[in-house]
Each structure stands twice: as structure tokens, then as C-alpha cells.
Design a protein around this motif. Structure first.
Motif, PDB file in Angstrom:
ATOM      1  N   PHE A  66       0.840  -1.210   0.000  1.00  0.00           N
ATOM      2  CA  PHE A  66       0.000   0.000   0.000  1.00  0.00           C
ATOM      3  C   PHE A  66       0.869   1.253   0.000  1.00  0.00           C
ATOM      4  O   PHE A  66       0.586   2.216  -0.729  1.00  0.00           O
ATOM      5  CB  PHE A  66      -0.921  -0.019   1.217  1.00  0.00           C
ATOM      6  CG  PHE A  66      -2.177   0.793   1.037  1.00  0.00           C
ATOM      7  CD1 PHE A  66      -3.223   0.321   0.267  1.00  0.00           C
ATOM      8  CD2 PHE A  66      -2.313   2.045   1.634  1.00  0.00           C
ATOM      9  CE1 PHE A  66      -4.386   1.058   0.094  1.00  0.00           C
ATOM     10  CE2 PHE A  66      -3.466   2.799   1.468  1.00  0.00           C
ATOM     11  CZ  PHE A  66      -4.504   2.302   0.693  1.00  0.00           C
ATOM     12  N   ASN A  67       1.923   1.252   0.799  1.00  0.00           N
ATOM     13  CA  ASN A  67       2.850   2.390   0.809  1.00  0.00           C
ATOM     14  C   ASN A  67       3.461   2.625  -0.568  1.00  0.00           C
ATOM     15  O   ASN A  67       3.624   3.774  -1.005  1.00  0.00           O
ATOM     16  CB  ASN A  67       3.970   2.164   1.821  1.00  0.00           C
ATOM     17  CG  ASN A  67       3.524   2.323   3.258  1.00  0.00           C
ATOM     18  OD1 ASN A  67       4.058   1.673   4.152  1.00  0.00           O
ATOM     19  ND2 ASN A  67       2.556   3.191   3.526  1.00  0.00           N
ATOM     20  N   LEU A  68       3.826   1.548  -1.263  1.00  0.00           N
ATOM     21  CA  LEU A  68       4.462   1.676  -2.567  1.00  0.00           C
ATOM     22  C   LEU A  68       3.526   2.257  -3.623  1.00  0.00           C
ATOM     23  O   LEU A  68       3.969   2.764  -4.651  1.00  0.00           O
ATOM     24  CB  LEU A  68       4.996   0.317  -3.027  1.00  0.00           C
ATOM     25  CG  LEU A  68       6.241  -0.176  -2.274  1.00  0.00           C
ATOM     26  CD1 LEU A  68       6.495  -1.645  -2.568  1.00  0.00           C
ATOM     27  CD2 LEU A  68       7.458   0.664  -2.649  1.00  0.00           C
ATOM     28  N   LEU A  69       2.223   2.184  -3.361  1.00  0.00           N
ATOM     29  CA  LEU A  69       1.245   2.819  -4.253  1.00  0.00           C
ATOM     30  C   LEU A  69       0.917   4.244  -3.801  1.00  0.00           C
ATOM     31  O   LEU A  69       0.069   4.903  -4.393  1.00  0.00           O
ATOM     32  CB  LEU A  69      -0.034   1.978  -4.302  1.00  0.00           C
ATOM     33  CG  LEU A  69       0.102   0.628  -5.003  1.00  0.00           C
ATOM     34  CD1 LEU A  69      -1.147  -0.221  -4.777  1.00  0.00           C
ATOM     35  CD2 LEU A  69       0.345   0.815  -6.507  1.00  0.00           C
ATOM     36  N   GLY A  70       1.601   4.700  -2.769  1.00  0.00           N
ATOM     37  CA  GLY A  70       1.435   6.086  -2.321  1.00  0.00           C
ATOM     38  C   GLY A  70       0.488   6.278  -1.163  1.00  0.00           C
ATOM     39  O   GLY A  70       0.242   7.416  -0.748  1.00  0.00           O
ATOM     40  N   GLY A  71      -0.096   5.192  -0.620  1.00  0.00           N
ATOM     41  CA  GLY A  71      -1.065   5.314   0.455  1.00  0.00           C
ATOM     42  C   GLY A  71      -0.428   5.254   1.838  1.00  0.00           C
ATOM     43  O   GLY A  71       0.769   5.021   1.987  1.00  0.00           O
ATOM     44  N   GLU A  72      -1.254   5.451   2.857  1.00  0.00           N
ATOM     45  CA  GLU A  72      -0.813   5.412   4.245  1.00  0.00           C
ATOM     46  C   GLU A  72      -1.455   4.218   4.955  1.00  0.00           C
ATOM     47  O   GLU A  72      -2.537   3.770   4.580  1.00  0.00           O
ATOM     48  CB  GLU A  72      -1.188   6.711   4.964  1.00  0.00           C
ATOM     49  CG  GLU A  72      -0.537   7.942   4.357  1.00  0.00           C
ATOM     50  CD  GLU A  72      -0.853   9.205   5.136  1.00  0.00           C
ATOM     51  OE1 GLU A  72      -1.356   9.092   6.268  1.00  0.00           O
ATOM     52  OE2 GLU A  72      -0.602  10.293   4.607  1.00  0.00           O
ATOM     53  N   VAL A  73      -0.778   3.732   5.996  1.00  0.00           N
ATOM     54  CA  VAL A  73      -1.202   2.513   6.685  1.00  0.00           C
ATOM     55  C   VAL A  73      -1.405   2.794   8.169  1.00  0.00           C
ATOM     56  O   VAL A  73      -0.571   3.424   8.814  1.00  0.00           O
ATOM     57  CB  VAL A  73      -0.155   1.391   6.520  1.00  0.00           C
ATOM     58  CG1 VAL A  73      -0.632   0.106   7.202  1.00  0.00           C
ATOM     59  CG2 VAL A  73       0.136   1.135   5.040  1.00  0.00           C
ATOM     60  N   ARG A  74      -2.542   2.331   8.677  1.00  0.00           N
ATOM     61  CA  ARG A  74      -2.805   2.360  10.113  1.00  0.00           C
ATOM     62  C   ARG A  74      -2.982   0.917  10.571  1.00  0.00           C
ATOM     63  O   ARG A  74      -3.758   0.166   9.986  1.00  0.00           O
ATOM     64  CB  ARG A  74      -4.079   3.156  10.423  1.00  0.00           C
ATOM     65  CG  ARG A  74      -4.016   4.606   9.960  1.00  0.00           C
ATOM     66  CD  ARG A  74      -3.013   5.410  10.800  1.00  0.00           C
ATOM     67  NE  ARG A  74      -2.984   6.809  10.371  1.00  0.00           N
ATOM     68  CZ  ARG A  74      -2.150   7.298   9.472  1.00  0.00           C
ATOM     69  NH1 ARG A  74      -1.269   6.474   8.895  1.00  0.00           N
ATOM     70  NH2 ARG A  74      -2.179   8.558   9.140  1.00  0.00           N
ATOM     71  N   GLU A  75      -2.272   0.523  11.621  1.00  0.00           N
ATOM     72  CA  GLU A  75      -2.245  -0.883  12.020  1.00  0.00           C
ATOM     73  C   GLU A  75      -2.849  -1.130  13.394  1.00  0.00           C
ATOM     74  O   GLU A  75      -2.705  -0.308  14.310  1.00  0.00           O
ATOM     75  CB  GLU A  75      -0.808  -1.409  12.016  1.00  0.00           C
ATOM     76  CG  GLU A  75      -0.226  -1.557  10.630  1.00  0.00           C
ATOM     77  CD  GLU A  75       0.989  -2.461  10.603  1.00  0.00           C
ATOM     78  OE1 GLU A  75       1.186  -3.138   9.580  1.00  0.00           O
ATOM     79  OE2 GLU A  75       1.732  -2.494  11.599  1.00  0.00           O
ATOM     80  N   THR A  76      -3.505  -2.275  13.498  1.00  0.00           N
ATOM     81  CA  THR A  76      -3.966  -2.811  14.768  1.00  0.00           C
ATOM     82  C   THR A  76      -3.463  -4.243  14.863  1.00  0.00           C
ATOM     83  O   THR A  76      -3.664  -5.039  13.946  1.00  0.00           O
ATOM     84  CB  THR A  76      -5.503  -2.810  14.854  1.00  0.00           C
ATOM     85  OG1 THR A  76      -5.978  -1.463  14.817  1.00  0.00           O
ATOM     86  CG2 THR A  76      -5.967  -3.462  16.137  1.00  0.00           C
ATOM     87  N   THR A  77      -2.779  -4.570  15.958  1.00  0.00           N
ATOM     88  CA  THR A  77      -2.279  -5.932  16.131  1.00  0.00           C
ATOM     89  C   THR A  77      -2.715  -6.466  17.489  1.00  0.00           C
ATOM     90  O   THR A  77      -2.540  -5.809  18.512  1.00  0.00           O
ATOM     91  CB  THR A  77      -0.742  -5.984  16.035  1.00  0.00           C
ATOM     92  OG1 THR A  77      -0.174  -5.096  17.002  1.00  0.00           O
ATOM     93  CG2 THR A  77      -0.272  -5.564  14.655  1.00  0.00           C
TER      94      THR A  77
END
Length: 337
Positions: A66-77
Motif C-alpha cells: 500500500f505504501n508503494l502505491l502512495g497510500g498510508e497505513v494504520r495498524e492494529t495488532t
């Protein structure tokens, strides 16, 4: 299949033409995955990466794609850091978090849980693995890898010969891969496992109904002698009722360089969805294979980025816009390395 706006929950959604579409888009993602070009086609978009079960490759791979397509990531683990630990339902969680994201990837230990979540989500949901049920993106990247590996020796997905070895009862990666192979012609599948860890009968029957030749055995050496691919899996100890039960089967089928040399054809490709269990009492895929050029496990992980980039681009309907939002880059001359 209509990709735009769709959930990706099961391999059952895919026809052969859909698989070919994913692979065609994945082929175009190489320069971006290799950092030769940058694209901002998903600039401003947010991925909700929700992993309620331990994961390294799948979680980081989806996030990186997703980052490589220019987007941002929010994570829950993990459950402990979410309102689910306070009793919140999957329905409520989905309604809330889909308001914060443009797409969600979810992994959950319970079969069917990702589908339940997706039913309440307002944005597309991709299944990152639901219990021992399915792992569709892993199956797609596995098949993409198989296609690339056998093509190097003039082979094709049609008429493929593959041995799947290990825990076939609980291994969701092989469940999804078997369903995917059912879309192709004249495929031979050798299922190698202890009797208690056999492939579920409904999946075996689905393959046979689709015209695949399927053999089941608990004999490793004879089953890997005439195949193009050996796909090894670890004992899924987290699915067993106890550690002691899992230990009954650990180390039963070990593939190492001596076994490979004695029984496999020279170009047989070795695959594994990872993680492989490198503990002394396990070693279903031994470290002494690391220098074997036919060991494709790390090419598999690289291909995971390409395939997951393709899935995001298709589901968010930007596959035809990636190049127009890109530029060439050289990180070395830019002083990044």
C-alpha cells in the motif's frame, strides 16, 4: 469478477480470467516494488491493517504494498489493544473502522470471521487469513511464483505437477492454493501428510470434480520424485488442542539437501509459505537448502508485494492510473543509500 469496490475473501470468487488479470497487473508493479519508479496513485488513501493473529510477512507485505502505491497505513495488532477485548462485536468494529479507512486487510483466528466483518464494512475488505479456512492473497502469490518458476524451464500452469507436504488439515495456504489450481487443466496434485492431517475431503473432491489428478500418501520420497514443485508446510501448532498433540507430527516430513538430491528432479522448485520451523525437532525445510538455486521461498515473499499491490490497485480501481501518477527515481544518486 468485478474487482472495483469488492471484498476479496475467498479463492471461490475467482475465475481463471480473474487470476490472469491479477497477474497482468502484478507484472507491471515490478519497477515500483524495486524502487525504480515511484507512484502516488493512492496518495491520501488509508489502509486499515487489522491483524488479530501473529503475522510478519503478510502484515508487513500488505502495508508495504500500500505504501508503494502512495497510500498510508494504520495498524492494529492483537485483540488486547482493541475494543474487542471489551466485548465489542465484529459488526460494530467493522462499522467504526471502515469509516476511518479506504480499504481494510484483516486476519483473525476464527474461520468465517473476516467474512462476518466484511458484511458490516463500508469499504472493501481483503482476507489476510481466517483461522484454518483460507488465505487468498497467499494462494495468488504462490501461483504467481509457480508460474514464474516453471516458465524458466518451459513449463506452464496447465499440466503442472505439484506435491504438497505436511499439515494439510490446518494449513489454510494449501486449502486456497488447491482451490486455485482447480481452475487449470491437467494438473497433478500429490498430497503428502500423516493420515490425521490429511487435506479436508471437500477440497480433495473439488479438485477431482474439476478434473485434477489427486493422490494422497504418507510417503514423502516417492511423492516428490516426479513433480515440478514441492510445496512444504509447517505443523500449524496454534490450531492444535495442545502442544503435545502438535509435537506428535512435528519433524515427520523433513526435506533437506540429501533427500532433495536423492529423490527430486534437478529442476524441482521448493516452496513454503513461511515461516518455516527451524527448531531442531522440526526443520520441515532444512537450512542446508539455502544455497539450492531451486529454493524459491524468498522469491515467493518478493512476489507477495507485486500481487498485493495488484489487488489494491484493482479493488480501488486505479490499476490503469498507476503509471500516470509515477516518476522515475534513482535512490543512489538521490543520496538515500
Amino acid at each position: 469478477m468485478q474487482f472495483a469496490g469488492s471484498h476479496i475473501l475467498s479463492i471461490a470468487q475467482f475465475e481463471r480470467t480473474d487470476v490472469e488479470r491479477v497477474f497482468a497487473v502484478a507484472d507491471r508493479m515490478g519497477p515500483y516494488a524495486q524502487r525504480k519508479r515511484l507512484t502516488k496513485v493512492l496518495d491520501g488513501a488509508i489502509l486499515g491493517n487489522m491483524f488479530f493473529e501473529p503475522s510478519t510477512r503478510t502484515r508487513v507485505s500488505f502495508g508495504s504494498a500500500f505504501n508503494l502505491l502512495g497510500g498510508e497505513v494504520r495498524e492494529t495488532t492483537g485483540f488486547e489493544s482493541t475494543a474487542i477485548a471489551k466485548g465489542e462485536s465484529l459488526y460494530d468494529t467493522a462499522r467504526v473502522l471502515s469509516g476511518y479507512s479506504d480499504v481494510i486487510v484483516m486476519r483473525h483466528p476464527a474461520e468465517g470471521s473476516v467474512g462476518e466483518f466484511a458484511a458490516a464494512s463500508r469499504v472493501p475488505v481483503l482476507n489476510g487469513g481466517d483461522g484454518s479456512n483460507e488465505h487468498p492473497s497467499q494462494a495468488l502469490l504462490d501461483l504467481y511464483t509457480i508460474k514464474s518458476e516453471v516458465a524458466a524451464h518451459g513449463g506452464h500452469l496447465d499440466k503442472l505437477r505439484i506435491a504438497m507436504v505436511g499439515d494439510l488439515r490446518y494449513g489454510r495456504t494449501v486449502h486456497s492454493l488447491c482451490k486455485l489450481l482447480s481452475l487449470f487443466d491437467a494438473v497433478e496434485v500429490h498430497l503428502v501428510s500423516p493420515l490425521e492431517l490429511r487435506m479436508p475431503e471437500d477440497i480433495v473432491e473439488q479438485m477431482r470434480t474439476a478434473g485434477l489428478s489427486v493422490w494422497e500418501s504418507d510417503r514423502l520420497e516417492e511423492s516428490i520424485a516426479q513433480v515440478d514443485i514441492v510445496y512444504s508446510t509447517r505443523i500449524q501448532e496454534e490450531r492444535f488442542s495442545s502442544q503435545e498433540e502438535a509435537d506428535l507430527y512435528r519433524g515427520r516430513f523433513r526435506l533437506n539437501q540429501s533427500v532433495y538430491t536423492a529423490h527430486c528432479q534437478p529442476n524441482t522448485v521448493i516452496m513454503h509459505p513461511l515461516p518455516r520451523d527451524s527448531r531442531d525437532h522440526a526443520r520441515e525445510l532444512d537450512d542446508d537448502l539455502n544455497d539450492n538455486p531451486n529454493l524459491a521461498i524468498f522469491r515467493q515473499t518478493d512476489n507477495g508485494i507485486l500481487v498485493r499491490m495488484a489487488l489494491f490497485a484493482l479493488v480501488l480501481d486505479v490499476a490503469d492510473q498507476v503509471d500516470s501518477h509515477s516518476r522515475e527515481v534513482n535512490w543512489y544518486t538521490a543520496g538515500r543509500f
